[in-house]
Design an enzyme around this catalytic site. Structure first.
Site, PDB file in Angstrom:
ATOM      1  N   SER A   1       0.682  -1.303   0.135  1.00 16.98           N
ATOM      2  CA  SER A   1       0.080  -0.037   0.073  1.00 16.98           C
ATOM      3  C   SER A   1       0.742   1.307  -0.072  1.00 16.98           C
ATOM      4  CB  SER A   1      -1.016   0.066   1.112  1.00 16.98           C
ATOM      5  OG  SER A   1      -0.363   0.166   2.397  1.00 16.98           O
TER       6      SER A   1
ATOM      7  N   TYR B   1      -3.326   0.264  -3.345  1.00 15.89           N
ATOM      8  CA  TYR B   1      -4.179   0.941  -2.307  1.00 15.89           C
ATOM      9  C   TYR B   1      -3.642   1.899  -1.179  1.00 15.89           C
ATOM     10  CZ  TYR B   1      -3.398  -2.535   1.182  1.00 15.89           C
ATOM     11  OH  TYR B   1      -2.546  -3.324   2.189  1.00 15.89           O
TER      12      TYR B   1
END
Length: 130
Positions: free
Chosen positions: A25, A58
């Protein structure tokens, strides 16, 4: 027809951390996320201005007003503290959403503090075809 658009952009943020041992991430300051219209766990595209690498991952929230931009997991091999990057939040919109669509570009200072946010709409006179 669906069109892929940029709905938010963090322009030239400075990478503050790179953590190869985290599971993945990008950690972002929530103030930056809100300004660029990025929600937690939304997929984003990150481009390194130092080496041209483009990465998709993400977003997760870091500490508020910290300026944090931390690449976690494998992208830590490509993005190092001090590097500049562009973070794009992308969306698919259909023709009915085009007229009301706006995009936000977030400009930052040396410590990823927001200096301005420019919100724009598609060119009103633009049309498909000749």
């Amino acid at each position: 027809m669906l069109r892929k658009v940029c709905k938010g952009k963090l322009h030239r943020v400075r990478v503050t951390q790179a953590d190869l041992n985290y599971m993945g991430s990008i950690t972002l300051d929530p103030a930056l996320m809100r300004a660029a219209r990025i929600r937690p766990y939304e997929m984003v595209q990150i481009t390194s201005l130092e080496n041209g690498v483009i990465w998709h991952t993400y977003a997760i929230e870091g500490q508020e007003n910290s300026g944090v931009v931390c690449l976690n997991g494998p992208p830590a091999r490509h993005f190092q503290p001090g590097d500049h990057a562009i973070v794009l939040s992308l969306a698919w919109i259909d023709e009915s959403e085009w007229e009301d669509f706006t995009a936000s570009v977030v400009f930052v200072g040396d410590h990823n503090e927001i200096t301005s946010v420019v919100t724009s709409r598609p060119f009103d006179g633009w049309q498909d075809g000749p």
